[in-house]
Design a protein around this motif. Sequence first.
Motif, PDB file in Angstrom:
ATOM      1  N   ILE A   1      36.873  21.253 -14.505  1.00 35.66           N
ATOM      2  CA  ILE A   1      36.851  22.595 -13.915  1.00 35.66           C
ATOM      3  C   ILE A   1      35.550  22.809 -13.153  1.00 35.66           C
ATOM      4  O   ILE A   1      35.531  23.360 -12.052  1.00 35.66           O
ATOM      5  N   ARG A   2      34.417  22.347 -13.737  1.00 34.43           N
ATOM      6  CA  ARG A   2      33.140  22.461 -13.031  1.00 34.43           C
ATOM      7  C   ARG A   2      33.168  21.701 -11.710  1.00 34.43           C
ATOM      8  O   ARG A   2      32.630  22.156 -10.701  1.00 34.43           O
ATOM      9  N   LYS A   3      33.768  20.534 -11.733  1.00 30.71           N
ATOM     10  CA  LYS A   3      33.825  19.726 -10.516  1.00 30.71           C
ATOM     11  C   LYS A   3      34.636  20.431  -9.437  1.00 30.71           C
ATOM     12  O   LYS A   3      34.256  20.449  -8.265  1.00 30.71           O
ATOM     13  N   ILE A   4      35.753  21.037  -9.841  1.00 33.78           N
ATOM     14  CA  ILE A   4      36.573  21.777  -8.878  1.00 33.78           C
ATOM     15  C   ILE A   4      35.773  22.929  -8.274  1.00 33.78           C
ATOM     16  O   ILE A   4      35.810  23.169  -7.064  1.00 33.78           O
TER      17      ILE A   4
ATOM     18  N   LYS B   1      27.378  14.898 -18.787  1.00 35.34           N
ATOM     19  CA  LYS B   1      27.997  13.665 -18.335  1.00 35.34           C
ATOM     20  C   LYS B   1      29.272  13.453 -19.115  1.00 35.34           C
ATOM     21  O   LYS B   1      29.288  13.528 -20.334  1.00 35.34           O
ATOM     22  N   ALA B   2      30.331  13.163 -18.412  1.00 31.05           N
ATOM     23  CA  ALA B   2      31.605  12.915 -19.086  1.00 31.05           C
ATOM     24  C   ALA B   2      32.509  12.163 -18.147  1.00 31.05           C
ATOM     25  O   ALA B   2      32.334  12.205 -16.934  1.00 31.05           O
ATOM     26  N   GLU B   3      33.465  11.490 -18.711  1.00 31.71           N
ATOM     27  CA  GLU B   3      34.456  10.786 -17.890  1.00 31.71           C
ATOM     28  C   GLU B   3      35.584  11.739 -17.545  1.00 31.71           C
ATOM     29  O   GLU B   3      36.041  12.499 -18.389  1.00 31.71           O
TER      30      GLU B   3
ATOM     31  N   LEU C   1      39.082  24.221 -24.861  1.00 32.73           N
ATOM     32  CA  LEU C   1      39.094  23.178 -23.840  1.00 32.73           C
ATOM     33  C   LEU C   1      38.261  21.977 -24.270  1.00 32.73           C
ATOM     34  O   LEU C   1      37.187  22.119 -24.872  1.00 32.73           O
ATOM     35  N   SER C   2      38.761  20.801 -23.947  1.00 33.52           N
ATOM     36  CA  SER C   2      38.015  19.575 -24.216  1.00 33.52           C
ATOM     37  C   SER C   2      36.845  19.454 -23.245  1.00 33.52           C
ATOM     38  O   SER C   2      36.788  20.145 -22.221  1.00 33.52           O
ATOM     39  N   ASP C   3      35.907  18.563 -23.561  1.00 31.66           N
ATOM     40  CA  ASP C   3      34.792  18.330 -22.651  1.00 31.66           C
ATOM     41  C   ASP C   3      35.279  17.824 -21.304  1.00 31.66           C
ATOM     42  O   ASP C   3      34.732  18.187 -20.251  1.00 31.66           O
TER      43      ASP C   3
END
Length: 566
Positions: free
Chosen positions: A457-460, A563-565, A449-451
Amino acid sequence: MAKLVIAGMAECPYYARVELLADKMVMSLPQFEIRKIVKMSSEWEDFLKDICEQNHWKHHTSPVVWREPVDFGGMKLLVGGANEFQEYVYAYYGVKSDMTSCAMVSIASDNIRFLKEMQKDQEAERLTNQPFKIVITHANSAIAYSIMPSFLDGSIFGLETEVTVCLHDKAEYLQSLQGIAMEAEDTACGPLRGISVTSDLAEAFADSNFILMLDELRKNPNESSKNWKERKTQHFVDYGRSLNQFARKDVKVVLAVRLNDEFHSCYAAPIILNSAPDALNSRNIGAISSYVASSIRSIIADRLDVNASQIKDTIVWGIHQGTQFYRADCSQGKVFDSKHSAVWAPTQIQRSIRDIIHDETWLEKELPKLIEERVKLKQDSIRHTCALSIAGTIAFTIKHWIKGDGEERIFSLGVSSEGWYDIPQGMFFFTPVRFNKPGNWSPVLDLDLSDKAKIAIRKIIALAFEEQDDTMSSALDSEDAHLYMITSSAETGANIPKDTKDYTELPHKQASGDVLVSPNSFRKIQTYQIETSQDPISDIVTASSSYHFSGEKEEDSSNLPVKAEI
Protein backbone atom coordinates in the motif's frame (compact mmCIF):
# COMPACT_ATOMS: atom_id res chain seq x y z
CA MET A 1 -78.09 21.35 -17.15
CA ALA A 2 -75.35 23.99 -17.33
CA LYS A 3 -72.18 24.47 -15.38
CA LEU A 4 -70.89 27.94 -14.61
CA VAL A 5 -67.17 28.64 -14.25
CA ILE A 6 -66.01 31.61 -12.16
CA ALA A 7 -62.37 32.70 -12.51
CA GLY A 8 -60.68 35.64 -10.85
CA MET A 9 -57.78 37.02 -8.83
CA ALA A 10 -57.62 35.95 -5.19
CA GLU A 11 -57.25 39.56 -4.00
CA CYS A 12 -60.17 40.84 -6.13
CA PRO A 13 -63.17 41.90 -3.94
CA TYR A 14 -65.55 41.55 -6.90
CA TYR A 15 -64.48 37.94 -7.31
CA ALA A 16 -65.34 37.49 -3.60
CA ARG A 17 -68.84 38.89 -4.20
CA VAL A 18 -69.48 36.62 -7.21
CA GLU A 19 -68.07 33.61 -5.35
CA LEU A 20 -70.39 34.06 -2.39
CA LEU A 21 -73.40 34.61 -4.64
CA ALA A 22 -72.56 31.41 -6.55
CA ASP A 23 -72.27 29.46 -3.28
CA LYS A 24 -75.70 30.73 -2.30
CA MET A 25 -77.14 29.48 -5.61
CA VAL A 26 -75.57 26.03 -5.15
CA MET A 27 -77.16 25.63 -1.70
CA SER A 28 -80.57 26.70 -3.05
CA LEU A 29 -80.55 24.79 -6.35
CA PRO A 30 -79.20 21.19 -6.40
CA GLN A 31 -78.85 21.29 -10.20
CA PHE A 32 -76.81 24.47 -10.14
CA GLU A 33 -73.15 23.51 -10.67
CA ILE A 34 -70.20 25.85 -10.15
CA ARG A 35 -66.44 25.49 -10.75
CA LYS A 36 -64.02 28.07 -9.33
CA ILE A 37 -60.59 29.06 -10.67
CA VAL A 38 -58.47 31.29 -8.41
CA LYS A 39 -55.24 32.91 -9.60
CA MET A 40 -52.65 35.15 -8.01
CA SER A 41 -52.26 38.60 -9.57
CA SER A 42 -48.95 37.53 -11.16
CA GLU A 43 -50.73 34.72 -13.02
CA TRP A 44 -53.97 36.46 -13.89
CA GLU A 45 -53.00 38.42 -17.00
CA ASP A 46 -51.57 35.38 -18.80
CA PHE A 47 -54.52 33.20 -17.78
CA LEU A 48 -57.12 35.75 -18.96
CA LYS A 49 -55.30 36.32 -22.25
CA ASP A 50 -55.15 32.57 -22.96
CA ILE A 51 -58.81 31.85 -22.15
CA CYS A 52 -60.01 34.79 -24.24
CA GLU A 53 -57.86 33.83 -27.24
CA GLN A 54 -59.07 30.22 -27.09
CA ASN A 55 -62.75 31.25 -27.12
CA HIS A 56 -62.52 34.51 -29.13
CA TRP A 57 -63.75 36.64 -26.22
CA LYS A 58 -63.02 40.22 -25.26
CA HIS A 59 -62.73 40.65 -21.51
CA HIS A 60 -60.19 42.64 -19.48
CA THR A 61 -61.11 42.52 -15.77
CA SER A 62 -61.49 40.13 -12.85
CA PRO A 63 -63.61 38.11 -12.50
CA VAL A 64 -64.69 36.39 -15.70
CA VAL A 65 -67.70 34.06 -15.77
CA TRP A 66 -68.70 31.65 -18.52
CA ARG A 67 -71.20 28.87 -19.11
CA GLU A 68 -70.22 25.33 -20.16
CA PRO A 69 -72.95 23.02 -21.51
CA VAL A 70 -72.32 19.62 -19.89
CA ASP A 71 -75.05 17.37 -21.37
CA PHE A 72 -74.51 17.89 -25.08
CA GLY A 73 -71.19 19.72 -25.23
CA GLY A 74 -70.64 22.85 -27.27
CA MET A 75 -68.85 26.17 -27.12
CA LYS A 76 -68.20 28.01 -23.88
CA LEU A 77 -70.60 30.97 -23.56
CA LEU A 78 -69.27 34.15 -21.98
CA VAL A 79 -71.49 35.58 -19.24
CA GLY A 80 -69.18 38.52 -18.41
CA GLY A 81 -67.79 40.08 -15.24
CA ALA A 82 -69.21 40.62 -11.76
CA ASN A 83 -72.03 42.94 -12.85
CA GLU A 84 -73.10 40.69 -15.73
CA PHE A 85 -73.17 37.61 -13.48
CA GLN A 86 -75.32 39.37 -10.85
CA GLU A 87 -77.74 40.46 -13.58
CA TYR A 88 -77.78 36.89 -14.98
CA VAL A 89 -78.64 35.36 -11.58
CA TYR A 90 -81.29 37.98 -10.81
CA ALA A 91 -82.93 37.63 -14.23
CA TYR A 92 -83.12 33.82 -14.19
CA TYR A 93 -83.45 33.08 -10.46
CA GLY A 94 -84.47 36.33 -8.79
CA VAL A 95 -81.53 36.31 -6.38
CA LYS A 96 -79.57 39.43 -5.40
CA SER A 97 -76.23 39.92 -3.59
CA ASP A 98 -76.46 42.05 -0.43
CA MET A 99 -72.72 41.86 0.46
CA THR A 100 -71.13 45.05 1.79
CA SER A 101 -67.81 46.44 0.57
CA CYS A 102 -66.10 45.62 3.88
CA ALA A 103 -67.20 41.99 3.65
CA MET A 104 -65.92 41.81 0.05
CA VAL A 105 -62.44 43.03 1.12
CA SER A 106 -62.35 40.64 4.10
CA ILE A 107 -63.22 37.63 1.95
CA ALA A 108 -60.63 38.67 -0.65
CA SER A 109 -57.95 38.62 2.09
CA ASP A 110 -59.10 35.16 3.15
CA ASN A 111 -58.88 34.01 -0.47
CA ILE A 112 -55.24 35.16 -0.72
CA ARG A 113 -54.25 33.34 2.46
CA PHE A 114 -56.09 30.18 1.44
CA LEU A 115 -54.54 30.16 -2.05
CA LYS A 116 -51.01 30.54 -0.67
CA GLU A 117 -51.56 27.65 1.72
CA MET A 118 -52.98 25.52 -1.06
CA GLN A 119 -50.03 26.27 -3.35
CA LYS A 120 -47.62 25.41 -0.53
CA ASP A 121 -49.33 22.06 0.00
CA GLN A 122 -49.29 21.35 -3.72
CA GLU A 123 -45.56 22.09 -3.92
CA ALA A 124 -44.87 19.80 -0.95
CA GLU A 125 -46.89 17.04 -2.60
CA ARG A 126 -45.04 17.61 -5.89
CA LEU A 127 -41.67 17.26 -4.17
CA THR A 128 -42.84 14.15 -2.35
CA ASN A 129 -44.01 12.55 -5.57
CA GLN A 130 -41.03 13.77 -7.61
CA PRO A 131 -39.33 10.83 -9.28
CA PHE A 132 -35.73 9.88 -8.51
CA LYS A 133 -33.53 11.57 -11.13
CA ILE A 134 -30.61 9.57 -12.51
CA VAL A 135 -27.99 11.20 -14.73
CA ILE A 136 -25.54 9.25 -16.90
CA THR A 137 -22.66 11.19 -18.46
CA HIS A 138 -21.03 9.94 -21.65
CA ALA A 139 -24.28 8.06 -22.15
CA ASN A 140 -23.38 7.14 -25.72
CA SER A 141 -20.77 4.66 -24.43
CA ALA A 142 -21.08 0.90 -24.45
CA ILE A 143 -20.90 0.79 -20.64
CA ALA A 144 -23.87 3.16 -20.34
CA TYR A 145 -25.87 1.10 -22.82
CA SER A 146 -25.11 -2.09 -20.88
CA ILE A 147 -26.08 -0.68 -17.50
CA MET A 148 -29.31 1.03 -18.61
CA PRO A 149 -31.62 -2.01 -18.07
CA SER A 150 -30.55 -2.21 -14.41
CA PHE A 151 -31.56 1.42 -13.88
CA LEU A 152 -34.91 1.00 -15.62
CA ASP A 153 -36.29 -2.30 -14.29
CA GLY A 154 -36.05 -1.46 -10.58
CA SER A 155 -33.27 -3.94 -9.77
CA ILE A 156 -31.02 -1.17 -8.38
CA PHE A 157 -33.34 1.50 -6.96
CA GLY A 158 -36.37 -0.70 -6.33
CA LEU A 159 -39.67 -1.33 -8.10
CA GLU A 160 -41.43 1.15 -5.81
CA THR A 161 -39.12 4.04 -6.83
CA GLU A 162 -40.17 5.95 -9.92
CA VAL A 163 -37.18 7.23 -11.85
CA THR A 164 -36.40 9.70 -14.60
CA VAL A 165 -33.20 9.18 -16.55
CA CYS A 166 -31.20 11.98 -18.17
CA LEU A 167 -28.63 10.95 -20.79
CA HIS A 168 -25.80 13.46 -21.19
CA ASP A 169 -23.12 13.59 -23.85
CA LYS A 170 -21.62 15.90 -26.46
CA ALA A 171 -23.97 17.63 -28.90
CA GLU A 172 -22.78 15.46 -31.81
CA TYR A 173 -24.11 12.35 -30.04
CA LEU A 174 -27.61 13.67 -29.31
CA GLN A 175 -29.20 11.84 -32.23
CA SER A 176 -27.75 8.56 -30.99
CA LEU A 177 -28.99 9.33 -27.47
CA GLN A 178 -32.49 9.94 -28.86
CA GLY A 179 -32.44 6.42 -30.26
CA ILE A 180 -31.31 5.01 -26.91
CA ALA A 181 -34.10 6.95 -25.19
CA MET A 182 -36.69 5.46 -27.55
CA GLU A 183 -35.32 1.98 -26.86
CA ALA A 184 -35.62 2.63 -23.13
CA GLU A 185 -39.25 3.71 -23.53
CA ASP A 186 -39.96 0.58 -25.58
CA THR A 187 -38.88 -1.62 -22.65
CA ALA A 188 -42.05 -0.45 -20.85
CA CYS A 189 -40.39 -0.77 -17.44
CA GLY A 190 -42.75 0.11 -14.61
CA PRO A 191 -40.46 2.42 -12.57
CA LEU A 192 -39.52 4.59 -15.59
CA ARG A 193 -41.42 7.90 -15.42
CA GLY A 194 -39.50 9.60 -18.24
CA ILE A 195 -36.22 9.85 -20.10
CA SER A 196 -34.47 12.87 -21.61
CA VAL A 197 -31.26 13.66 -23.50
CA THR A 198 -29.10 16.77 -23.34
CA SER A 199 -25.63 18.15 -23.96
CA ASP A 200 -26.05 20.89 -21.33
CA LEU A 201 -24.56 20.19 -17.89
CA ALA A 202 -26.89 22.60 -16.09
CA GLU A 203 -29.96 20.87 -17.51
CA ALA A 204 -28.53 17.41 -16.79
CA PHE A 205 -27.51 18.03 -13.18
CA ALA A 206 -30.55 20.12 -12.18
CA ASP A 207 -32.30 18.47 -9.19
CA SER A 208 -30.37 15.24 -9.77
CA ASN A 209 -30.41 12.54 -7.09
CA PHE A 210 -27.80 10.20 -8.55
CA ILE A 211 -25.05 10.72 -11.15
CA LEU A 212 -23.01 8.04 -12.87
CA MET A 213 -19.96 9.47 -14.64
CA LEU A 214 -18.57 7.29 -17.42
CA ASP A 215 -16.50 9.91 -19.24
CA GLU A 216 -13.73 8.82 -21.59
CA LEU A 217 -11.09 11.43 -22.44
CA ARG A 218 -8.20 10.87 -24.84
CA LYS A 219 -5.10 12.86 -25.63
CA ASN A 220 -5.15 14.31 -29.13
CA PRO A 221 -2.31 13.18 -31.43
CA ASN A 222 -0.55 16.57 -31.56
CA GLU A 223 -1.56 17.80 -28.11
CA SER A 224 1.19 18.73 -25.66
CA SER A 225 1.28 17.04 -22.26
CA LYS A 226 0.63 20.36 -20.55
CA ASN A 227 -2.47 21.13 -22.63
CA TRP A 228 -3.75 17.57 -22.22
CA LYS A 229 -3.44 17.69 -18.44
CA GLU A 230 -5.02 21.13 -18.22
CA ARG A 231 -7.87 20.06 -20.49
CA LYS A 232 -8.78 16.97 -18.50
CA THR A 233 -8.48 18.91 -15.24
CA GLN A 234 -10.80 21.64 -16.50
CA HIS A 235 -13.28 19.01 -17.71
CA PHE A 236 -13.85 17.73 -14.19
CA VAL A 237 -13.69 21.21 -12.65
CA ASP A 238 -16.63 22.14 -14.89
CA TYR A 239 -18.48 19.04 -13.72
CA GLY A 240 -17.93 19.95 -10.08
CA ARG A 241 -19.04 23.55 -10.50
CA SER A 242 -22.22 22.49 -12.31
CA LEU A 243 -22.92 20.00 -9.54
CA ASN A 244 -22.39 22.69 -6.95
CA GLN A 245 -24.83 25.05 -8.62
CA PHE A 246 -27.62 22.78 -9.88
CA ALA A 247 -27.61 19.37 -8.17
CA ARG A 248 -29.46 18.45 -4.99
CA LYS A 249 -27.47 18.72 -1.79
CA ASP A 250 -27.79 14.99 -1.10
CA VAL A 251 -26.76 13.91 -4.61
CA LYS A 252 -24.62 10.78 -4.89
CA VAL A 253 -21.89 10.56 -7.53
CA VAL A 254 -20.26 7.36 -8.80
CA LEU A 255 -17.28 7.48 -11.16
CA ALA A 256 -15.91 4.98 -13.67
CA VAL A 257 -13.83 7.47 -15.63
CA ARG A 258 -11.22 6.55 -18.24
CA LEU A 259 -8.34 8.66 -19.54
CA ASN A 260 -6.55 7.19 -22.57
CA ASP A 261 -8.31 3.83 -21.98
CA GLU A 262 -7.16 3.55 -18.33
CA PHE A 263 -9.45 4.06 -15.35
CA HIS A 264 -8.54 7.25 -13.46
CA SER A 265 -11.58 7.73 -11.22
CA CYS A 266 -9.45 8.29 -8.12
CA TYR A 267 -7.81 11.24 -9.88
CA ALA A 268 -11.05 12.75 -11.19
CA ALA A 269 -12.97 12.38 -7.90
CA PRO A 270 -11.01 14.96 -5.81
CA ILE A 271 -11.25 17.55 -8.57
CA ILE A 272 -15.03 17.19 -8.64
CA LEU A 273 -15.27 17.13 -4.83
CA ASN A 274 -13.16 20.28 -4.42
CA SER A 275 -15.18 22.08 -7.09
CA ALA A 276 -18.55 21.28 -5.44
CA PRO A 277 -18.15 22.17 -1.75
CA ASP A 278 -21.84 22.99 -1.28
CA ALA A 279 -23.39 20.02 -3.11
CA LEU A 280 -21.01 17.18 -2.27
CA ASN A 281 -19.49 15.73 0.84
CA SER A 282 -16.81 13.06 0.78
CA ARG A 283 -19.26 10.33 1.83
CA ASN A 284 -21.45 10.85 -1.25
CA ILE A 285 -18.84 10.37 -3.97
CA GLY A 286 -17.05 7.14 -4.82
CA ALA A 287 -15.14 5.37 -7.57
CA ILE A 288 -15.84 1.87 -8.88
CA SER A 289 -13.00 -0.62 -9.23
CA SER A 290 -14.41 -1.67 -12.63
CA TYR A 291 -12.93 -4.89 -13.97
CA VAL A 292 -10.48 -5.70 -11.14
CA ALA A 293 -12.97 -6.85 -8.48
CA SER A 294 -14.98 -9.00 -10.90
CA SER A 295 -11.84 -10.50 -12.46
CA ILE A 296 -10.51 -11.56 -9.05
CA ARG A 297 -13.71 -13.45 -8.29
CA SER A 298 -13.84 -15.10 -11.71
CA ILE A 299 -10.21 -16.28 -11.65
CA ILE A 300 -10.48 -17.72 -8.15
CA ALA A 301 -13.82 -19.33 -8.96
CA ASP A 302 -12.30 -20.96 -12.02
CA ARG A 303 -9.40 -22.34 -9.97
CA LEU A 304 -11.75 -23.73 -7.31
CA ASP A 305 -14.38 -24.94 -9.78
CA VAL A 306 -17.22 -22.95 -8.20
CA ASN A 307 -19.54 -20.20 -9.40
CA ALA A 308 -18.10 -16.67 -9.22
CA SER A 309 -21.09 -15.57 -7.11
CA GLN A 310 -19.82 -17.86 -4.34
CA ILE A 311 -16.61 -15.82 -3.98
CA LYS A 312 -16.98 -12.93 -1.55
CA ASP A 313 -14.98 -10.35 0.39
CA THR A 314 -12.03 -10.05 -1.97
CA ILE A 315 -10.48 -6.58 -1.72
CA VAL A 316 -8.87 -4.16 -4.14
CA TRP A 317 -6.46 -1.62 -2.64
CA GLY A 318 -5.01 1.30 -4.59
CA ILE A 319 -6.03 3.80 -7.23
CA HIS A 320 -6.52 1.33 -10.11
CA GLN A 321 -4.35 2.58 -12.93
CA GLY A 322 -2.27 -0.34 -14.16
CA THR A 323 -0.99 -3.29 -12.13
CA GLN A 324 1.51 -1.22 -10.14
CA PHE A 325 -1.30 0.97 -8.78
CA TYR A 326 -3.50 -1.65 -7.13
CA ARG A 327 -3.19 -4.73 -4.96
CA ALA A 328 -5.51 -7.74 -5.10
CA ASP A 329 -6.08 -8.87 -1.51
CA CYS A 330 -7.66 -12.25 -0.75
CA SER A 331 -6.84 -12.24 2.97
CA GLN A 332 -10.53 -11.75 3.86
CA GLY A 333 -11.91 -13.67 0.87
CA LYS A 334 -14.38 -16.47 1.46
CA VAL A 335 -15.86 -19.32 -0.57
CA PHE A 336 -19.42 -20.51 -0.05
CA ASP A 337 -20.51 -24.05 -0.99
CA SER A 338 -16.96 -25.20 -1.71
CA LYS A 339 -16.38 -28.65 -3.22
CA HIS A 340 -12.94 -28.72 -1.65
CA SER A 341 -14.09 -29.14 1.95
CA ALA A 342 -13.49 -32.40 3.81
CA VAL A 343 -17.13 -32.37 4.89
CA TRP A 344 -20.00 -31.29 2.69
CA ALA A 345 -22.10 -28.58 4.33
CA PRO A 346 -25.00 -26.21 3.55
CA THR A 347 -24.35 -23.33 1.17
CA GLN A 348 -24.21 -20.77 3.98
CA ILE A 349 -21.07 -22.38 5.37
CA GLN A 350 -17.99 -20.43 4.31
CA ARG A 351 -14.26 -21.13 4.13
CA SER A 352 -11.27 -18.88 3.68
CA ILE A 353 -9.85 -18.64 0.16
CA ARG A 354 -6.31 -18.82 1.57
CA ASP A 355 -7.13 -22.02 3.47
CA ILE A 356 -8.46 -23.70 0.34
CA ILE A 357 -5.90 -22.52 -2.21
CA HIS A 358 -3.01 -22.63 0.26
CA ASP A 359 -0.56 -21.14 -2.21
CA GLU A 360 0.75 -17.72 -1.17
CA THR A 361 2.97 -17.42 -4.24
CA TRP A 362 -0.01 -17.84 -6.57
CA LEU A 363 -2.15 -15.36 -4.62
CA GLU A 364 0.56 -12.71 -4.29
CA LYS A 365 2.38 -12.97 -7.63
CA GLU A 366 0.40 -14.95 -10.17
CA LEU A 367 -3.08 -13.55 -9.48
CA PRO A 368 -2.26 -9.93 -10.56
CA LYS A 369 -0.75 -11.25 -13.79
CA LEU A 370 -3.80 -13.39 -14.45
CA ILE A 371 -6.09 -10.39 -13.93
CA GLU A 372 -4.32 -8.36 -16.63
CA GLU A 373 -4.09 -11.37 -18.95
CA ARG A 374 -7.80 -12.02 -18.55
CA VAL A 375 -8.70 -8.41 -19.36
CA LYS A 376 -6.42 -8.38 -22.41
CA LEU A 377 -7.84 -11.70 -23.63
CA LYS A 378 -11.42 -10.41 -23.32
CA GLN A 379 -10.65 -7.19 -25.17
CA ASP A 380 -8.73 -8.98 -27.92
CA SER A 381 -11.59 -11.46 -28.34
CA ILE A 382 -14.49 -9.01 -28.49
CA ARG A 383 -12.40 -6.11 -29.86
CA HIS A 384 -14.05 -3.45 -27.75
CA THR A 385 -14.44 -2.39 -24.12
CA CYS A 386 -15.52 -5.10 -21.72
CA ALA A 387 -18.71 -3.15 -21.15
CA LEU A 388 -20.89 -5.98 -19.87
CA SER A 389 -18.63 -7.01 -16.97
CA ILE A 390 -17.82 -3.39 -16.05
CA ALA A 391 -21.52 -2.49 -16.09
CA GLY A 392 -22.27 -5.54 -13.94
CA THR A 393 -19.71 -4.47 -11.33
CA ILE A 394 -21.03 -0.91 -11.31
CA ALA A 395 -24.66 -2.03 -10.97
CA PHE A 396 -23.80 -4.52 -8.20
CA THR A 397 -21.95 -1.89 -6.16
CA ILE A 398 -24.57 0.85 -6.65
CA LYS A 399 -27.41 -1.50 -5.73
CA HIS A 400 -25.89 -2.32 -2.35
CA TRP A 401 -24.88 1.28 -1.71
CA ILE A 402 -28.45 2.50 -2.33
CA LYS A 403 -30.33 -0.38 -0.69
CA GLY A 404 -27.81 -1.51 1.90
CA ASP A 405 -26.34 -4.98 2.31
CA GLY A 406 -27.61 -7.25 5.05
CA GLU A 407 -24.89 -9.90 4.60
CA GLU A 408 -21.99 -7.83 5.99
CA ARG A 409 -20.05 -8.29 2.76
CA ILE A 410 -16.88 -6.34 2.02
CA PHE A 411 -16.81 -4.14 -1.09
CA SER A 412 -13.97 -2.12 -2.61
CA LEU A 413 -14.87 1.51 -3.18
CA GLY A 414 -12.64 4.43 -4.13
CA VAL A 415 -13.34 6.92 -1.32
CA SER A 416 -11.71 9.92 0.32
CA SER A 417 -9.51 8.53 3.07
CA GLU A 418 -9.76 9.77 6.63
CA GLY A 419 -6.36 8.35 7.54
CA TRP A 420 -7.33 4.65 7.63
CA TYR A 421 -4.43 2.18 7.24
CA ASP A 422 -1.98 5.10 6.94
CA ILE A 423 -3.53 6.20 3.67
CA PRO A 424 -3.08 9.99 3.48
CA GLN A 425 -6.11 11.94 4.59
CA GLY A 426 -8.14 13.23 1.65
CA MET A 427 -6.57 10.87 -0.87
CA PHE A 428 -9.05 8.90 -2.99
CA PHE A 429 -8.03 5.27 -2.59
CA PHE A 430 -9.79 1.95 -3.13
CA THR A 431 -10.58 0.82 0.39
CA PRO A 432 -12.66 -2.01 1.94
CA VAL A 433 -16.10 -0.76 2.95
CA ARG A 434 -19.45 -2.16 4.02
CA PHE A 435 -22.91 -0.91 3.07
CA ASN A 436 -24.63 -1.60 6.38
CA LYS A 437 -27.31 1.08 5.96
CA PRO A 438 -29.16 2.17 2.81
CA GLY A 439 -27.40 5.09 1.17
CA ASN A 440 -24.35 4.91 3.43
CA TRP A 441 -20.99 3.18 3.56
CA SER A 442 -18.57 2.67 6.40
CA PRO A 443 -14.88 1.70 6.19
CA VAL A 444 -13.79 -1.73 7.39
CA LEU A 445 -11.31 -0.80 10.10
CA ASP A 446 -10.69 -4.11 11.86
CA LEU A 447 -8.43 -5.74 9.26
CA ASP A 448 -5.07 -6.99 10.51
CA LEU A 449 -2.88 -6.28 7.49
CA SER A 450 0.31 -8.24 6.98
CA ASP A 451 3.65 -6.47 6.61
CA LYS A 452 3.57 -7.33 2.91
CA ALA A 453 0.21 -5.65 2.48
CA LYS A 454 1.29 -2.53 4.37
CA ILE A 455 4.44 -2.18 2.27
CA ALA A 456 2.49 -2.75 -0.95
CA ILE A 457 0.00 0.00 0.00
CA ARG A 458 2.88 2.37 0.80
CA LYS A 459 4.44 1.63 -2.56
CA ILE A 460 1.18 2.39 -4.36
CA ILE A 461 0.91 5.70 -2.49
CA ALA A 462 4.50 6.60 -3.37
CA LEU A 463 3.97 5.83 -7.04
CA ALA A 464 0.67 7.73 -7.02
CA PHE A 465 2.27 10.88 -5.65
CA GLU A 466 5.17 10.60 -8.04
CA GLU A 467 2.61 10.58 -10.85
CA GLN A 468 0.70 13.39 -9.13
CA ASP A 469 3.76 15.62 -8.89
CA ASP A 470 4.35 15.33 -12.63
CA THR A 471 0.76 16.36 -13.22
CA MET A 472 1.03 19.32 -10.87
CA SER A 473 4.26 20.59 -12.44
CA SER A 474 2.57 20.89 -15.81
CA ALA A 475 -0.71 22.31 -14.54
CA LEU A 476 0.50 25.01 -12.18
CA ASP A 477 -0.09 27.76 -14.73
CA SER A 478 -3.84 27.06 -14.67
CA GLU A 479 -5.95 29.06 -12.21
CA ASP A 480 -7.62 25.80 -11.21
CA ALA A 481 -4.38 23.87 -10.79
CA HIS A 482 -4.80 23.53 -7.01
CA LEU A 483 -7.99 21.54 -7.61
CA TYR A 484 -5.93 18.77 -9.19
CA MET A 485 -4.26 17.92 -5.88
CA ILE A 486 -5.32 14.58 -4.47
CA THR A 487 -6.34 16.23 -1.19
CA SER A 488 -9.29 18.44 -0.48
CA SER A 489 -8.53 22.05 0.45
CA ALA A 490 -10.96 21.69 3.34
CA GLU A 491 -9.01 18.77 4.82
CA THR A 492 -5.91 18.86 7.01
CA GLY A 493 -2.57 18.68 5.28
CA ALA A 494 -0.92 16.85 8.16
CA ASN A 495 -1.03 13.42 6.50
CA ILE A 496 -0.35 14.41 2.90
CA PRO A 497 2.76 12.78 1.42
CA LYS A 498 4.75 15.16 -0.77
CA ASP A 499 8.23 15.07 -2.17
CA THR A 500 10.73 17.83 -1.44
CA LYS A 501 9.05 20.17 -3.92
CA ASP A 502 7.41 23.08 -2.12
CA TYR A 503 3.76 23.66 -3.11
CA THR A 504 3.17 26.36 -0.50
CA GLU A 505 2.28 28.90 -3.18
CA LEU A 506 -0.92 27.06 -4.12
CA PRO A 507 -3.95 29.28 -3.40
CA HIS A 508 -5.56 27.45 -0.51
CA LYS A 509 -5.10 27.08 3.23
CA GLN A 510 -4.42 24.00 5.32
CA ALA A 511 -5.34 23.30 8.92
CA SER A 512 -3.30 21.29 11.40
CA GLY A 513 -4.86 20.47 14.74
CA ASP A 514 -6.34 23.56 16.33
CA VAL A 515 -3.91 25.89 14.58
CA LEU A 516 -4.86 27.44 11.27
CA VAL A 517 -1.66 27.47 9.25
CA SER A 518 -1.26 29.48 6.08
CA PRO A 519 0.49 27.89 3.08
CA ASN A 520 3.58 30.03 3.67
CA SER A 521 3.99 28.85 7.28
CA PHE A 522 3.31 25.13 6.77
CA ARG A 523 5.07 22.52 4.72
CA LYS A 524 5.17 18.75 5.05
CA ILE A 525 7.79 16.75 3.25
CA GLN A 526 7.26 13.01 2.95
CA THR A 527 9.34 11.05 0.49
CA TYR A 528 9.11 7.43 -0.56
CA GLN A 529 12.40 5.99 -1.73
CA ILE A 530 12.00 2.82 -3.80
CA GLU A 531 15.09 0.72 -4.49
CA THR A 532 14.64 -2.19 -6.87
CA SER A 533 16.82 -5.22 -6.13
CA GLN A 534 18.16 -7.87 -8.45
CA ASP A 535 14.97 -9.86 -8.02
CA PRO A 536 12.19 -7.90 -9.77
CA ILE A 537 9.65 -9.28 -7.30
CA SER A 538 11.45 -7.85 -4.23
CA ASP A 539 11.48 -4.14 -3.52
CA ILE A 540 12.80 -2.07 -0.64
CA VAL A 541 10.51 0.77 0.35
CA THR A 542 11.69 3.45 2.75
CA ALA A 543 9.17 5.98 4.04
CA SER A 544 10.52 9.18 5.56
CA SER A 545 8.32 11.87 7.08
CA SER A 546 9.14 15.27 8.50
CA TYR A 547 6.84 18.11 9.56
CA HIS A 548 7.93 21.75 9.49
CA PHE A 549 5.99 24.62 11.05
CA SER A 550 7.11 28.21 11.40
CA GLY A 551 6.27 29.87 14.67
CA GLU A 552 3.11 28.12 15.82
CA LYS A 553 4.02 24.45 16.20
CA GLU A 554 7.12 22.63 17.35
CA GLU A 555 9.16 20.63 14.88
CA ASP A 556 8.75 16.85 14.82
CA SER A 557 10.57 14.48 12.54
CA SER A 558 10.79 10.72 12.12
CA ASN A 559 12.56 8.33 9.81
CA LEU A 560 11.05 4.88 9.57
CA PRO A 561 12.83 2.63 7.08
CA VAL A 562 10.94 -0.53 6.26
CA LYS A 563 12.14 -3.49 4.25
CA ALA A 564 9.94 -6.30 3.06
CA GLU A 565 9.40 -8.53 0.09
CA ILE A 566 6.44 -7.73 -2.13
